[in-house]
Design an enzyme around this catalytic site. Structure first.
Site, PDB file in Angstrom:
ATOM      1  N   SER A 292       0.805  -1.219   0.000  1.00 14.60           N
ATOM      2  CA  SER A 292       0.000   0.000   0.000  1.00 14.60           C
ATOM      3  C   SER A 292       0.841   1.274   0.000  1.00 14.60           C
ATOM      4  CB  SER A 292      -0.969  -0.030   1.184  1.00 14.60           C
ATOM      5  OG  SER A 292      -1.867   1.044   1.122  1.00 14.60           O
ATOM      6  N   HIS A 293       0.818   1.996   1.096  1.00 13.89           N
ATOM      7  CA  HIS A 293       1.470   3.300   1.205  1.00 13.89           C
ATOM      8  C   HIS A 293       2.889   3.186   1.750  1.00 13.89           C
ATOM      9  CE1 HIS A 293      -0.506   2.134   4.877  1.00 13.89           C
ATOM     10  NE2 HIS A 293       0.227   2.968   5.570  1.00 13.89           N
TER      11      HIS A 293
ATOM     12  N   ASP B 198      -1.858   6.710  -3.235  1.00 16.97           N
ATOM     13  CA  ASP B 198      -0.806   5.860  -2.683  1.00 16.97           C
ATOM     14  C   ASP B 198      -0.366   4.810  -3.705  1.00 16.97           C
ATOM     15  OD1 ASP B 198      -3.034   4.202  -2.606  1.00 16.97           O
ATOM     16  OD2 ASP B 198      -2.473   3.274  -0.707  1.00 16.97           O
TER      17      ASP B 198
ATOM     18  N   ASP C 225      -0.895   1.576  -4.268  1.00 13.32           N
ATOM     19  CA  ASP C 225      -1.816   0.649  -4.933  1.00 13.32           C
ATOM     20  C   ASP C 225      -3.142   1.287  -5.320  1.00 13.32           C
ATOM     21  OD1 ASP C 225      -2.596   0.798  -2.215  1.00 13.32           O
ATOM     22  OD2 ASP C 225      -3.603  -1.132  -2.323  1.00 13.32           O
TER      23      ASP C 225
ATOM     24  N   ASP D   3      -5.624   2.875  -3.550  1.00  6.33           N
ATOM     25  CA  ASP D   3      -6.863   2.880  -2.767  1.00  6.33           C
ATOM     26  C   ASP D   3      -6.993   4.093  -1.850  1.00  6.33           C
ATOM     27  OD1 ASP D   3      -4.953   2.076  -0.928  1.00  6.33           O
ATOM     28  OD2 ASP D   3      -6.025   0.284  -0.255  1.00  6.33           O
ATOM     29  N   ARG D   4      -5.916   4.843  -1.651  1.00  2.00           N
ATOM     30  CA  ARG D   4      -5.972   6.022  -0.778  1.00  2.00           C
ATOM     31  C   ARG D   4      -5.864   7.307  -1.589  1.00  2.00           C
ATOM     32  NH1 ARG D   4      -3.507   4.528   4.952  1.00  2.00           N
ATOM     33  NH2 ARG D   4      -3.641   2.263   4.830  1.00  2.00           N
TER      34      ARG D   4
ATOM     35  N   LYS E 290     -11.509   0.458  -0.533  1.00  6.78           N
ATOM     36  CA  LYS E 290     -11.452   1.904  -0.668  1.00  6.78           C
ATOM     37  C   LYS E 290     -10.880   2.231  -2.039  1.00  6.78           C
ATOM     38  CE  LYS E 290      -7.398   1.928   2.423  1.00  6.78           C
ATOM     39  NZ  LYS E 290      -7.680   0.787   3.316  1.00  6.78           N
TER      40      LYS E 290
END
Length: 564
Positions: A121-122, A292, A294, A296-297, A393
């Site tokens: 992710s992030h 981010d 991937d 999703d954010r 998300k």
């Protein structure tokens, strides 16, 4: 050329004790996957073994990742092991890359039994960075705790894994590839798919693309800046925002996915996206967003770098939800937020008489409500916002939701927020992250803190800072009973709630790859003083939070790593 069926092997192995999935799957430093023999193989086998063979056999599984270092290696191993474990079809993003929201979309579209998402992710990437593996189930969302616990238990006792080492997939060519295996399973197929198209088509059915195109490239178009931070979402920004909706190419920056994210920390917040914030200060752009690794954010900024907290973002989308055509058709079934997220959304829910759910951190809780038809829009304070179109998300969805509001209202981001605060009051909100804390010290601090707030004498206790006095009304360790399946999730964060509605929350995060991250969340509601500086307004509560926890003394830290 040898056309004989590919050999399937059973390989002996030994278990590892540290493969417990966290909130977002298994995350470790890259060197852990590289240096520990069969570490990756063990975990992938544990995922497949958690699925009954009757369900696995001939099934479809989706695989993709954010393109970080080790992504391609992992995809190749997963394909070889999927074939040997009876999976009939693999759907893989082009070059092994696909955003997390797109994977959720594709799982649902192709009725797959699940998907394996390769992302941290992030978290930073590259050879010295992090790598992660997350399993999503047939609804497109993260696996529930019962499944991740089963995967972990299998990983602790695993003795062998199945693999087809001779199976080689071409990740660069779109289309179907067929393989014959030396076992009882049917021929195995791999489909390399366009990472963007299925997801883009879903968005076309949610938003009014003609209105968005007018907003972004029409005669009086707004000027925007979108920072993909060299994550996977750059592919989606270029195709959807630039090519289809007409944004100038220079509106999108850092859009080439890189294995190390170009040395960036792909976390869309004020600290790690500071360059984007700086580029907004002169007022050249009306709107900016960062994503981010991937996809999703998201982080939303207005002109001059006006920052929209994720808590406010989901509340504003909720208050303007019928600017989005999808919700005009489906209606709104419910709103939800994670417990540490500010109560700004609660006020919209109350005013609109729409059900509001407060859940633990983790998108799987939202997914359960969506599957039951109870939830339409939700958000987490950790820069995550989404709707019931998928079960993750979705950063780009959130940005298009904002564009829909801007197209309808024709106001600036800041004016929309200010009107929102005038209507509902303002939840001043911040989060302090203390990263890479010694795990034992962090756990001891949380245990002692829970003992302190559980004492009956703690309730009604008063804390005074300067001219402000806060009285404790409630203190607990948040526990959630799922209204759908009655499952209970305990130990979800320590809450101190004051008589004026202000809250202090302490949590150990489950998204890091090493050490512990202690998070302190502070939420304070104001009806009158709504245009003040956030950190100034929250300073008294921050002082109380540190005094109660003695965090600096207990962890040896003088201050947080990140403030958002």
């Amino acid at each position: 050329m040898d056309n004989s069926p590919l050999q399937v092997l059973t390989v002996p192995t030994a278990p590892y004790s540290d493969q417990r999935p966290g909130t977002s799957g298994l995350r470790k430093k890259v060197y852990v996957f590289q240096s520990r023999k069969k570490y990756l193989h063990n975990y992938i086998q544990s995922i497949f073994s958690s699925i009954d063979l009757r369900d696995r056999q001939g099934s479809t599984v989706v695989v993709g990742g954010d393109g970080r270092f080790f992504n391609r290696t992992a995809v190749e191993v997963i394909v070889q092991m999927a074939a040997a474990n009876g999976v009939g079809r693999m759907i893989i993003g082009h070059h092994g890359i696909m955003s997390t929201p797109a994977i959720s979309c594709v799982i649902r579209k192709y009725k797959a039994i699940g998907g394996i998402i390769l992302t941290a992710s992030h978290n930073p990437g590259g050879p010295d960075g992090d790598f992660g593996i997350k399993f999503n189930t047939a609804n497109g969302g993260p696996a529930k705790e019962a499944i991740t616990n089963k995967i972990f238990q299998i990983s602790r006792t695993i003795e062998e894994f199945a693999i087809c080492p001779g199976l080689q997939v071409d990740l660069t060519s779109l289309g179907k590839q067929m393989f014959d295996l030396e076992n009882k399973f049917k021929p195995f197929s791999v489909e390399i798919v366009d990472s963007v198209e299925s997801y883009a088509n879903l968005l076309r059915n949610i938003f009014d693309f003609s209105a968005l195109k007018e907003l972004l490239s029409g005669e009086n178009h707004i000027k925007i800046r979108l920072d993909a931070m060299h994550g996977v979402v750059g592919l989606y920004v270029k195709r959807i925002l630039c090519e289809e909706l007409g944004c100038p190419a220079h509106s999108a920056i850092n859009c080439v996915p890189l294995e190390d994210f170009g040395g960036l920390h792909p976390d869309p917040n004020l600290t790690h996206a500071a360059d984007l914030v700086d580029s907004m200060r002169d007022g050249q752009y009306d709107f900016a967003a960062a994503f981010d690794g991937d996809g999703d954010r998201n982080m939303i900024l207005g002109k001059h770098g006006f920052f929209v907290t994720p808590s406010d973002s989901v509340a504003v989308i909720a208050d303007n939800i019928f600017c989005i055509p999808y919700f005009q058709q489906t209606g709104v079934r419910g709103f939800a937020r994670s417990m540490p997220t500010s109560a700004a959304l609660d006020r919209v829910a109350k005013a609109t008489q729409i059900e509001l759910y407060e859940t633990p951190t983790g998108w799987k809780f939202f997914g359960n409500l969506m599957d039951a038809g109870r939830l339409s829009l939700c958000g987490e304070e950790s820069f995550g916002t989404g709707g019931d179109h998928i079960r993750e998300k979705d950063g780009l969805w959130a940005v298009l939701a904002w564009f829909s509001i801007l197209a309808s209202r024709r106001q600036s981001v800041e004016d929309i927020l200010r009107e929102h605060w005038l209507k509902y009051g303002r939840n001043y909100y911040t989060r302090y992250d203390y990263e890479n804390i010694d795990i034992d010290a962090a756990c001891e601090m949380m245990e002692d803190l829970e003992i302190l707030i559980a004492d009956k004498s703690f309730v009604k206790q008063r804390f005074a800072v300067e001219d402000k006095i806060y009285q404790v009304e409630k203190a607990d360790n948040f526990e959630y009973t799922d209204p759908v399946d009655s499952s209970i999730s305990r130990n979800q964060g320590l809450r101190i709630i004051f008589s004026d509605g202000s809250r202090i929350i302490y949590r150990l995060s489950g998204t890091g790859s090493q050490g512990a991250t202690v998070r302190i969340y502070i939420d304070s509601y104001e009806k009158e003083q709504i245009f003040e500086d956030t950190q100034v307004m929250l300073a008294p509560l921050a002082t109380i939070a540190l005094k109660i926890s003695q965090l600096h003394h207990r962890t040896g830290r003088s201050g947080p790593s990140v403030i958002t």
